[in-house]
Design an enzyme around this catalytic site. Structure first.
Site, short mmCIF file in Angstrom:
data_model
loop_
_atom_site.label_atom_id
_atom_site.label_comp_id
_atom_site.label_asym_id
_atom_site.label_seq_id
_atom_site.Cartn_x
_atom_site.Cartn_y
_atom_site.Cartn_z
CG ASP A 407 -1.92 1.05 1.27
OD1 ASP A 407 -2.27 1.56 0.18
OD2 ASP A 407 -2.39 1.40 2.37
CD GLU A 410 -0.34 5.35 -3.91
OE1 GLU A 410 0.19 5.61 -2.83
OE2 GLU A 410 -1.13 4.41 -4.06
CG ASP A 484 -8.27 4.46 0.72
OD1 ASP A 484 -8.12 3.22 0.77
OD2 ASP A 484 -7.46 5.25 1.22
C1 GLC Z 1 -4.75 3.30 2.90
C2 GLC Z 1 -5.23 2.07 2.14
C3 GLC Z 1 -6.24 1.32 2.97
C4 GLC Z 1 -5.61 0.95 4.30
C5 GLC Z 1 -5.10 2.18 5.02
C6 GLC Z 1 -4.32 1.85 6.27
O1 GLC Z 1 -5.80 4.19 3.06
O2 GLC Z 1 -5.75 2.41 0.89
O3 GLC Z 1 -6.69 0.18 2.30
O4 GLC Z 1 -6.54 0.30 5.09
O5 GLC Z 1 -4.24 2.92 4.16
O6 GLC Z 1 -3.24 1.05 6.01
#
Ligand code: GLC
Length: 781
Positions: A407, A410, A484
């Site tokens: 995650d 980017e 998200d």
């Molecule tokens: C970001 C991700 C989400 C995750 C959060 C905490 O918002 O897109 O899926 O739960 O971070 O790690």
């Protein structure tokens, strides 16, 4: 502040008002050829064309220099020998393969790409390849009145992108994922054009911020980049499937996923303790609701330090993982790129000592704030760093982890620009350049590091990787979830075109957060979303901290039973889905497809957003609005049988279909077949029985399909331990005739035989298997 100095008359003050002027490449001056490559010197720049195959041509324009043809992070295929013929007149040059022709006008230099019959694919007119003094490069292409555009990776909005413009710049966007929210997390600068049933594709392999404009003009579309070369590939098609095969031939296809990764995933930001995770797993087992994976979000870590566990919350992760594994459940932890700046933290120490972090040109490490606070970011653009990062994953694989969730890659940074300074330098495997150029490949290269590292450590088991950010080629390493989203009906609706366009962009293994991530979900939305999720390639329920929990049982018995039915249905369809994933890994064709892929001559399918195909013969038309139990369903050519009711619908028209909350309208085309297994239990998810369901059509209807199976978790299939059946199903005057045309591979599944059954209302007197009539028809394996 400096107004009383000469700064007041700084020449820069004037720049805002001055529009940047595009300079045209100008007329052709000289040309040279070597092998597949043609090199053109024009008045204002240089162009190379290279044939990769007889259906793929690359065009590269560089205003300053002979184009460079190396260094792509997306393309993994070399050119092959292609026979190219050349015709030249005073005004024009034509370069032709058996399937493509480049018509090059000399003054001004314009390249129009046609197919062998002279049908224009990508044309240039008044404007062609151009650039600006500030480094911007742009291509202006003719837009035909009947052009429809698809792909572009992960974008909000509708399926057909004509009339839209998009930017590619990997961005962490927590909110709001509206139709106008652009860009999102993935940059796939690729699209397919469909015009009157014929399709071709364009891949703009430029990692700078790029823009695609199908909006500003009805005569012309444009793609441009902030810097770099104008470097693009054209795929000849001639239909949507062949375009995608050509694009994925160049950029790669998904590795065959493990079966467990195709099951149901349960996630939450976060399940915060070992007890909570155990109780969660126990609930699934007791309730007989299938689950293959529980995700661990950031709370499992010690102060959000990657490659650590919080010793209080997760005192014995190895035991937790082993116990869950005994229940048939795997654990997938999240790993973000940011490494906490903490001189007592081993990963940080090693990263600094061994020079693995991104730095400014002057030598200072770049620091940005993410979950752990001030953090450094590994420079995944260097092989040395990728392999270091990959090796770190032994921390997880040593305790039984087989999947990782990437995650924030980017990379996301909590600051105004949402990311790293664009002036940061990357090593880039010996060709150092700035983050401005490499931002869009940071996530892809983190994916490569993670996937390859896991693969090395898993001793022959298939790793699973889920990622948020990526670039063209991301499919080689990771499945993608769409970030998200929110618990809105509109986001359920939007997820369909989004996943379908990702599929058309080579990323076959994708899905949204089922139920919606942020905002509170509700019983009806979660139920309808789970029905859809059961058929999206990636199937994970995930929700955010501070919002309502949304596990299958959170809204009471009535909803739990329906949700359970659809999660179990996912497992019943797995033999079919797994065969389609096999197909995706071989051909690049997605599992979940827009109807236009199967019916490219039917214009009614060109912007059909709320229905989709699973493979070539199963169509799903979900209900995606609250309190609604009827919907219009467009049936394309053929006759369609609704599975739950046996109702028959004629194709070529729209029907009104009824579906109570417990119903998901699923239709199968008459004259075809599909494979299903039965749901057993969480502990042993292998089906006891596998059945080929034949939907008889008209006498003479013939359908061919591939059924694929293997152990579902190792790479043994690469050395022949798999089973591939090429099956033909024919409807006869009084029955159906099923033939196994070929059987390949050395794998024998536990179920030993495939039952054959018929579906629908067409009367069937007998079923023939490989030429003999049988009362209890089975295909012996
Ligand atoms: C970001 C991700 C989400 C995750 C959060 C905490 O918002 O897109 O899926 O739960 O971070 O790690």
């Amino acid at each position: 502040m400096l107004q009383d100095t000469s700064f007041a008359i700084h020449p820069g003050h004037d720049q805002q008002s001055r529009p940047m002027i595009y300079k045209d490449i100008g007329a052709l001056i000289t040309k040279e050829q070597s092998g597949n490559r043609h090199q053109f010197t024009c008045e204002n720049g240089f162009v190379s064309t290279v044939f990769y195959t007889d259906t793929i041509v690359r065009v590269v324009m560089n205003p300053n220099d002979t184009p460079s043809l190396t260094g792509s992070r997306a393309v993994i295929t070399e050119t092959v020998d292609v026979a190219v013929t050349e015709e030249e007149s005073d005004t024009e040059l034509i370069l032709k393969t058996s399937r493509l022709a480049l018509h090059i006008t000399k003054t001004p230099f314009r390249v129009t790409v046609k197919d062998a019959e002279g049908y224009e694919l990508v044309g240039e007119g008044e404007r062609g390849m151009s650039f600006q003094a500030n480094g911007v490069v742009a291509a202006f292409k003719t837009m035909h009145p009947a052009d429809h555009f698809y792909g572009f990776g992960e974008k909000t909005g509708h399926l057909d992108k004509r009339g839209e413009s998009y930017e590619m710049w990997n961005s962490d966007v927590y909110a709001p994922h509206n139709p106008e929210t652009d860009p999102l997390y993935e940059s796939i600068p690729y699209f397919m054009t469909l015009r009157e049933g014929r399709a071709h594709g364009v891949f703009f392999d430029n990692t700078f911020r790029t823009t695609f404009d199908m909006k500003s003009s009805e005569e012309m579309y444009t793609f441009s980049a902030e810097g770099g070369q104008l470097d693009y590939y054209i795929f000849a098609g001639p239909d949507p499937k062949s375009v995608l095969e050509q694009y994925t031939y160049l950029t790669g296809r998904i590795p065959l996923p493990s079966k467990w990764s195709l099951g149901y995933h349960q996630s939450r930001y976060s399940y915060e303790t070992e007890e909570e995770v155990r109780a969660l797993a126990q609930q699934f087992v007791e309730k007989d609701i299938p689950v293959d994976v529980i995700h661990l979000d950031i709370h499992y870590m010690d102060g959000y330090r990657v490659f650590t566990f919080d010793k209080e919350r997760f005192p014995n992760p190895e035991k937790l993982i082993a116990d869950l594994r005994d229940m048939g459940i795997r654990v997938v932890p999240i790993v973000d790129p940011g490494v906490k700046k903490d001189s007592e933290y081993a990963v940080y120490q090693e990263g600094v000592r061994e020079d693995h972090f991104c730095k400014y040109i002057e030598g200072d490490i770049y620091f940005g704030e993410v979950w752990p606070g001030i953090s450094a970011f590994p420079d995944f653009t260097d092989e040395k760093v990728r392999s270091w990062w990959g090796d770190q994953h032994a921390f997880y694989t040593d305790i039984g982890v087989e999947g990782i969730w990437n995650d924030m890659n980017e990379p996301a940074v909590f600051n105004e620009t949402k990311t790293m300074d664009v002036t940061v330098m990357h090593g880039n495997d010996g060709r150092p350049t700035t983050h401005r150029e490499l931002h869009n490949v940071y996530g892809l290269l983190m994916g490569e590091a993670t996937y390859e590292g896991m693969k090395k450590q898993l001793n022959g088991k298939r790793p699973f990787l889920l990622t948020r950010a990526g670039y063209a080629g991301v499919q080689r390493y990771a499945s993608v979830w769409t970030g998200d989203n929110r618990s809105f009906w509109e986001h359920l609706q939007m997820s369909l075109p989004m996943v379908m366009n990702l599929g058309l962009s080579g990323v076959a293994f994708t899905g949204p957060d089922v139920g919606g991530f942020a905002h509170d979900t509700n019983a009806e939305l979660l139920t309808r979303w789970t029905q859809v999720g059961a058929f999206t390639p990636f199937f994970r329920n995930h929700s955010a901290i501070g919002f309502r929990y949304q596990e299958p049982w959170q809204f009471g018995e009535k909803y739990e039973q329906i949700i359970k039915k659809y999660i179990q249905m996912r497992y019943q369809w797995l033999p079919q889905l797994y065969s389609l994933f096999y197909e995706a890994s071989v051909t690049g064709l997605p599992v979940m497809r827009p109807l236009l892929m199967e019916f490219p001559h039917d214009e009614k399918t060109y912007n059909l957003n709320d229905q989709f195909m699973i493979g070539d013969n199963v169509m799903i038309a979900p209900i995606m609005q609250p309190s609604v139990t009827d919907r219009a369903v467009y049936m394309p050519e053929g006759t369609w049988v609704e599975l739950a009711t046996g109702e028959v619908y004629e194709g070529g028209m729209t029907h009104l279909v009824h579906a109570e909350l417990e119903d998901l309208p699923i239709f199968v085309k008459q004259g075809t077949a599909f494979m299903q297994g039965d749901w057993t239990s969480n502990v042993d998810k292998q089906p006891q029985n596998v059945t080929l369901h034949v939907v008889p059509g008209q006498p003479g209807d013939t359908y061919q399909m591939v059924y694929y199976d293997d152990d579902g978790e190792t790479f043994a299939y690469e050395t022949g331990v798999y089973m591939r059946l090429d099956i033909e199903v024919r409807t006869t005057e009084d029955g159906v005739d099923v033939r196994v045309l070929s059987k390949q591979g050395a794998f024998t599944p536990a179920y030993k035989a495939i039952k054959v059954a018929t579906v629908g209302q067409n009367p069937v007197k007998h079923v023939m298997i490989n030429g003999s009539v049988s009362n209890e028809p089975v295909i012996d394996l």
